[in-house]
Design a protein around this motif. Sequence first.
Motif, PDB file in Angstrom:
ATOM      1  N   ASP A   1       0.866  -1.183   0.000  1.00 30.61           N
ATOM      2  CA  ASP A   1       0.000   0.000   0.000  1.00 30.61           C
ATOM      3  C   ASP A   1       0.902   1.232   0.000  1.00 30.61           C
ATOM      4  O   ASP A   1       1.620   1.484   0.973  1.00 30.61           O
ATOM      5  CB  ASP A   1      -0.899  -0.026   1.237  1.00 30.61           C
ATOM      6  N   THR A   2       0.865   1.990  -1.106  1.00 30.10           N
ATOM      7  CA  THR A   2       1.781   3.129  -1.251  1.00 30.10           C
ATOM      8  C   THR A   2       1.162   4.448  -0.775  1.00 30.10           C
ATOM      9  O   THR A   2       1.785   5.499  -0.927  1.00 30.10           O
ATOM     10  CB  THR A   2       2.232   3.299  -2.725  1.00 30.10           C
ATOM     11  N   SER A   3      -0.049   4.390  -0.161  1.00 31.12           N
ATOM     12  CA  SER A   3      -0.744   5.630   0.228  1.00 31.12           C
ATOM     13  C   SER A   3       0.155   6.575   1.017  1.00 31.12           C
ATOM     14  O   SER A   3       0.134   7.785   0.811  1.00 31.12           O
ATOM     15  CB  SER A   3      -1.977   5.326   1.076  1.00 31.12           C
ATOM     16  N   HIS A   4       0.932   5.991   1.957  1.00 30.52           N
ATOM     17  CA  HIS A   4       1.759   6.839   2.815  1.00 30.52           C
ATOM     18  C   HIS A   4       3.241   6.579   2.595  1.00 30.52           C
ATOM     19  O   HIS A   4       4.056   6.822   3.486  1.00 30.52           O
ATOM     20  CB  HIS A   4       1.361   6.632   4.282  1.00 30.52           C
ATOM     21  N   LEU A   5       3.601   6.067   1.418  1.00 31.08           N
ATOM     22  CA  LEU A   5       5.020   5.802   1.125  1.00 31.08           C
ATOM     23  C   LEU A   5       5.533   6.795   0.089  1.00 31.08           C
ATOM     24  O   LEU A   5       4.813   7.160  -0.843  1.00 31.08           O
ATOM     25  CB  LEU A   5       5.202   4.379   0.566  1.00 31.08           C
ATOM     26  N   SER A   6       6.788   7.213   0.248  1.00 29.98           N
ATOM     27  CA  SER A   6       7.425   7.986  -0.813  1.00 29.98           C
ATOM     28  C   SER A   6       7.761   7.005  -1.935  1.00 29.98           C
ATOM     29  O   SER A   6       7.686   5.775  -1.750  1.00 29.98           O
ATOM     30  CB  SER A   6       8.720   8.619  -0.291  1.00 29.98           C
ATOM     31  N   ILE A   7       8.141   7.530  -3.092  1.00 29.56           N
ATOM     32  CA  ILE A   7       8.510   6.644  -4.208  1.00 29.56           C
ATOM     33  C   ILE A   7       9.682   5.752  -3.783  1.00 29.56           C
ATOM     34  O   ILE A   7       9.668   4.542  -4.016  1.00 29.56           O
ATOM     35  CB  ILE A   7       8.847   7.479  -5.460  1.00 29.56           C
ATOM     36  N   ASP A   8      10.690   6.336  -3.122  1.00 29.29           N
ATOM     37  CA  ASP A   8      11.863   5.539  -2.706  1.00 29.29           C
ATOM     38  C   ASP A   8      11.462   4.417  -1.750  1.00 29.29           C
ATOM     39  O   ASP A   8      11.958   3.294  -1.852  1.00 29.29           O
ATOM     40  CB  ASP A   8      12.915   6.430  -2.037  1.00 29.29           C
ATOM     41  N   GLU A   9      10.554   4.727  -0.823  1.00 25.40           N
ATOM     42  CA  GLU A   9      10.100   3.699   0.133  1.00 25.40           C
ATOM     43  C   GLU A   9       9.325   2.590  -0.576  1.00 25.40           C
ATOM     44  O   GLU A   9       9.491   1.398  -0.268  1.00 25.40           O
ATOM     45  CB  GLU A   9       9.212   4.328   1.220  1.00 25.40           C
ATOM     46  N   ALA A  10       8.477   2.976  -1.529  1.00 25.78           N
ATOM     47  CA  ALA A  10       7.678   1.989  -2.267  1.00 25.78           C
ATOM     48  C   ALA A  10       8.599   1.081  -3.090  1.00 25.78           C
ATOM     49  O   ALA A  10       8.423  -0.141  -3.118  1.00 25.78           O
ATOM     50  CB  ALA A  10       6.667   2.694  -3.169  1.00 25.78           C
ATOM     51  N   VAL A  11       9.589   1.689  -3.741  1.00 32.81           N
ATOM     52  CA  VAL A  11      10.535   0.913  -4.564  1.00 32.81           C
ATOM     53  C   VAL A  11      11.341  -0.038  -3.672  1.00 32.81           C
ATOM     54  O   VAL A  11      11.527  -1.211  -4.013  1.00 32.81           O
ATOM     55  CB  VAL A  11      11.462   1.861  -5.362  1.00 32.81           C
ATOM     56  N   ALA A  12      11.773   0.440  -2.514  1.00 35.91           N
ATOM     57  CA  ALA A  12      12.552  -0.402  -1.595  1.00 35.91           C
ATOM     58  C   ALA A  12      11.716  -1.591  -1.125  1.00 35.91           C
ATOM     59  O   ALA A  12      12.217  -2.726  -1.054  1.00 35.91           O
ATOM     60  CB  ALA A  12      13.036   0.427  -0.402  1.00 35.91           C
ATOM     61  N   ALA A  13      10.434  -1.359  -0.821  1.00 36.75           N
ATOM     62  CA  ALA A  13       9.555  -2.456  -0.388  1.00 36.75           C
ATOM     63  C   ALA A  13       9.386  -3.480  -1.507  1.00 36.75           C
ATOM     64  O   ALA A  13       9.389  -4.696  -1.261  1.00 36.75           O
ATOM     65  CB  ALA A  13       8.194  -1.893   0.025  1.00 36.75           C
ATOM     66  N   ALA A  14       9.275  -3.002  -2.741  1.00 38.93           N
ATOM     67  CA  ALA A  14       9.099  -3.913  -3.885  1.00 38.93           C
ATOM     68  C   ALA A  14      10.364  -4.743  -4.102  1.00 38.93           C
ATOM     69  O   ALA A  14      10.297  -5.964  -4.292  1.00 38.93           O
ATOM     70  CB  ALA A  14       8.760  -3.107  -5.137  1.00 38.93           C
ATOM     71  N   ILE A  15      11.521  -4.093  -4.045  1.00 37.85           N
ATOM     72  CA  ILE A  15      12.792  -4.816  -4.259  1.00 37.85           C
ATOM     73  C   ILE A  15      12.986  -5.852  -3.150  1.00 37.85           C
ATOM     74  O   ILE A  15      13.403  -6.983  -3.415  1.00 37.85           O
ATOM     75  CB  ILE A  15      13.971  -3.825  -4.332  1.00 37.85           C
ATOM     76  N   ALA A  16      12.623  -5.494  -1.927  1.00 35.11           N
ATOM     77  CA  ALA A  16      12.757  -6.445  -0.807  1.00 35.11           C
ATOM     78  C   ALA A  16      11.866  -7.668  -1.033  1.00 35.11           C
ATOM     79  O   ALA A  16      12.280  -8.807  -0.790  1.00 35.11           O
ATOM     80  CB  ALA A  16      12.395  -5.754   0.507  1.00 35.11           C
ATOM     81  N   ALA A  17      10.643  -7.443  -1.527  1.00 38.78           N
ATOM     82  CA  ALA A  17       9.725  -8.565  -1.779  1.00 38.78           C
ATOM     83  C   ALA A  17      10.265  -9.466  -2.891  1.00 38.78           C
ATOM     84  O   ALA A  17      10.161 -10.690  -2.814  1.00 38.78           O
ATOM     85  CB  ALA A  17       8.339  -8.033  -2.139  1.00 38.78           C
TER      86      ALA A  17
END
Length: 206
Positions: free
Chosen positions: A180-196
């Motif tokens: 859920d990217t509602s409260h994530l910056s682009i960098d945070e969202a990308v980091a979560a995706a790469i981690a997954a």
Amino acid sequence: MSFTIAIDGPAAAGKGTISRAVAAHFGFAHLDTGLLYRAVGARHLAGAEPVAAATQLTAADLEADDLRTPEVAQAASRVAAIGAVRAALVDFQRAFARRAGGAVLDGRDIGTVICPEAEAKLFVTASPEVRAERRYRELREKGIETDFATVLADTRERDARDMGRTDAPLRPADDAVEIDTSHLSIDEAVAAAIAAVDQAMKERTT
Ligand code: CDP
Ligand code: CDP
């Protein structure tokens, strides 16, 4: 060797931004499958029959520069509900997914219908208000006159059509990781995706 990363989710959730960054990080090729439906939608707005347009789609159709307008997005979502249009686009997407060297595909049905065997699956979401705000800002930056209420109504209408259709409705695959990217910056969202994706890669090698 092939490795497919499937990234699905509703409009303006951040799929494209995340997909491009993930593809660059892993050195994979990227296909924005929404562009296929937008190209068919644009040809339909210009008078073509949707199934014929999907069957005859060419690389040049995907390079048309007016594919990012709200009108084309709505037309894309209408032609995308036609089973024969979807069927005409399956082989191209599956071949892309299985290309050597790895591929990231983003859309609505990649993890559920196009590549149910994808090695990594993400479902990217955000609240309708956040997504409409992002799209509104993008349209204003492009000089397209609109207002927030219209963009929000448009977003909700497209969500409902994409989730409600019989053929390949928008929904998370059972084995997708939700971000859920509602409260994530682009960098945070990308980091979560790469981690997954890293986690999915690790699980396959152990
Ligand atoms: O591909 P999709 O329609 O899902 O979304 P996108 O085009 O990647 O992102 C829509 C807009 O939201 C872009 O302008 C992104 O820069 C922005 N965005 C954001 O502000 N925060 C995020 N975590 C992800 C995207
Ligand atoms: O960028 P945004 O998320 O707003 O839209 P898009 O990904 O370019 O998709 C435009 C429309 O194409 C969606 O609203 C869906 O109706 C359709 N689409 C689909 O049905 N299946 C896909 N794999 C990709 C897009």
